[in-house]
Enzyme design. Structure first.
Site, PDB file in Angstrom:
ATOM      1  N   HIS A  83      -0.603   7.204   5.512  1.00 51.10           N
ATOM      2  CA  HIS A  83       0.434   6.167   5.438  1.00 51.10           C
ATOM      3  C   HIS A  83       1.699   6.614   4.710  1.00 51.10           C
ATOM      4  CE1 HIS A  83       1.284   1.553   4.940  1.00 51.10           C
ATOM      5  NE2 HIS A  83       2.073   2.153   5.832  1.00 51.10           N
ATOM      6  N   CYS A  85       0.761  -1.248   0.000  1.00 52.97           N
ATOM      7  CA  CYS A  85       0.000   0.000   0.000  1.00 52.97           C
ATOM      8  C   CYS A  85       0.792   1.299   0.000  1.00 52.97           C
ATOM      9  CB  CYS A  85      -0.996  -0.002   1.146  1.00 52.97           C
ATOM     10  SG  CYS A  85      -0.323  -0.476   2.735  1.00 52.97           S
TER      11      CYS A  85
END
Length: 571
Positions: A136, A83
């Site tokens: 993130h 990701c």
């Protein structure tokens, strides 16, 4: 230094008219002369075939199916196998290795702050910008979403709710989130909270061009979702994991439906580009539509994902078979918005707007490169793919383990073999050598951009005090990981000289423990009784400059890492 971006001379409306004047036949025009609103939805670990519109007759996704029917639906869209690398490319239009992001944790998912994001360019071009969900790409200043162009931010920390970077006590239900940098508790289910806050943002800014980025952390593990979403899939015979994942996706689908309804109710649909995509392959093999492997792999099942682009009245709904990737999102959105693409750095992606406006628009042949694996420094040939419209060169093994010297490279004809079953490397040696050479040149290029040292986390700035360091961003000593038995340190930069207090936090100790701290000349140690959960040292006089902050617990003959370090400038 980051360069400001303003509106270019051509708006998306002007671009459409210009393309038609240059020979594009029967292209529909936008309904507005102002730049389009933009909504970008990306889900976490939702695979290529985990939606009804991909032929999955078990999962219930009526709203995504509707969106697919109203969109340009890309059948060959690629992302990274995990990701954070995908998110770095999505935000910058650059291969993730240029940005410093090489993996998902332990200091490898921090994007250098001099990278220019799509949010920064759109903000400077007059857009209202907001992010709601999973960032993130860094938890500390200047790496946070709020430092990288987003004016309104509601995010969790690290790579997922409940991971070691998040506050203690948080979960998918009633999570503790970061609202514009301030930690706050919320009531409800995380996906609902993110979508509801995004819809409030849209309501508040519907008189301005807006960019709403909705990166959900679902359906990532731990697969928590209200029972009402799980039970229908259990009743159909799915095992617990798949039933939970499908339930999480159905919850996402319901929220997408509410969002589309809001656009209709407020008359915004025809003025808004809506993109739906996912960040990598699935974590289950229940239904894959024939694609090989899953998340973490550079076989098709790990890197080919859904990509839907809707702009009613401007983009003709259809399937698009040309290859495209995460790096193309920034140049596409900026061209649609009439904003200037950063010119002081290499943008690896290309704008898909001409092809979106006209399915007959010719696109030059290209090769896409996808690579990511566990490790501080990328390794040539390890877990990589070079993808063209027809062929794919791949070495898909050893994501989590070192690659042996004799690792085999494979070649597939994806036009004839989408399931990657027949390796044709020997039969197509010319294609093999050409793609191998182009990959090697690409690897040298991206590796030379800045190298792979992670950003240092600043201490003592006016933008963040205290600074909370977590295992998400430590550099590991010993085996990879961020569990209680792992040990790491943080690469920091004291930005302002002065006195600092250091507080260490960790799981409650069942026995007496010795606690040690060191940052350059500032060092301390003390012993504590059973039941201890934190220890505070200082104040220390710290001079400006880089350093390595170390903190550890010693119990009998074992050494453990602490969970959080709070660094507070006390003057």
């Amino acid at each position: 230094m980051k360069k400001p971006a303003g509106f270019a001379l051509l708006s998306a409306w002007g671009l459409a008219l210009t393309l038609m004047a240059c020979g594009g036949a029967d292209r529909p025009a936008s309904h507005s002369e102002s730049p389009p609103n933009i909504i970008l939805i990306i889900t976490d670990d939702q695979g290529w075939a985990q939606a009804g519109f991909r032929g999955n007759d078990v999962i219930q996704t009526p709203n995504l199916d509707r969106l697919a029917a109203e969109s340009v639906n890309f059948t060959r869209f690629y992302v990274s196998p995990v990701c954070a690398p995908t998110r770095a490319s999505l935000m910058t239009g650059r291969y993730n290795y240029r940005t410093g992001v090489v993996d998902t944790y332990i200091g490898r998912a921090m994007m250098h702050s001099d990278e220019v994001t799509v949010a920064e360019v759109l903000r400077d071009a007059g857009y209202k910008t907001g992010v709601f969900g999973k960032w993130h790409l860094g938890d500390n200043y200047p790496l946070r979403a709020m430092d990288q162009g987003f004016q309104q931010t509601l995010v969790h920390k690290g790579g997922g709710i409940g991971q070691p970077s998040d506050p203690p006590g948080t979960s998918y239900f009633d999570p503790i989130l970061q609202w514009n940098g301030e930690q706050k508790p919320y009531a409800g289910y995380c996906t609902d909270i993110f979508f509801n806050t995004a819809m409030t943002f849209i309501e508040q800014n519907r008189d301005h061009p807006f960019f709403a980025y909705i990166p959900t952390n679902a359906p990532h593990s731990p697969y928590d979702v209200p029972e009402s979403y799980i039970e229908p899939y259990r009743a159909q015979g799915l095992d617990d994991k798949d039933a939970r994942i499908y339930g999480m996706i159905t919850n996402i689908d319901e929220n997408v439906g509410k969002l589309l309804d809001l656009l209709d109710q407020r008359g915004l649909a025809h003025d808004t580009i809506v993109i739906f995509m996912t960040d990598n392959g699935p974590t289950t093999r229940r239904y894959t539509a024939g694609l090989r492997a899953r998340k973490g792999s550079v076989y098709e099942g790990g890197i080919r994902v859904p990509f839907l682009v809707r702009w009613p009245g401007t983009f003709q709904p259809r399937e698009e078979e040309r290859i495209a990737a995460h790096i193309d999102v920034l140049p596409t959105l900026l061209e649609a918005a009439g904003a200037t693409v950063p010119s002081d750095r290499k943008i690896d992606g290309v704008s898909l707007l001409p092809r979106l406006l006209d399915p007959e628009e010719q696109i030059e042949g290209r090769t896409l490169y996808l690579q990511s694996h566990r490790g501080n420094v990328p390794q040539r040939y390890r877990a990589f793919a070079a993808v063209t419209q027809q062929y794919k060169l791949v070495q898909a093994k050893h994501f989590g383990q070192p690659m042996p010297q004799d690792a085999r490279l494979e070649l597939y004809d994806l036009a004839a073999d989408a399931s990657e079953e027949k390796d044709i490397a020997e039969q197509q040696s010319e294609v093999f050598e050409r793609l191998k050479k182009s990959y090697e040149e690409w690897f040298e290029d991206v590796s030379s951009t800045r190298g792979y040292d992670p950003p240092r986390i600043p201490l003592g700035t006016e933008h963040e005090n205290p600074v909370i360091l977590t295992r998400q961003d430590w550099r590991i000593v010993g085996p990879d990981g961020y569990g209680d038995k792992n040990l790491g340190y943080w690469e920091v930069e004291v930005a302002t000289a002065g006195k600092y207090e250091i507080r260490l936090r960790f799981p409650k100790q069942e026995a007496a423990v010795r606690i040690e701290f060191a940052l350059g000349d500032a060092q301390a140690a003390a012993s504590f009784v059973a039941g201890t959960e934190s220890a505070t040292f200082g104040p220390f006089a710290l001079a400006t400059g880089p350093g390595e902050l170390e903190a550890r617990l010693i119990r009998e003959d074992e050494t453990f890492g602490v969970k959080y370090v709070d660094v507070t400038k006390v003057e």
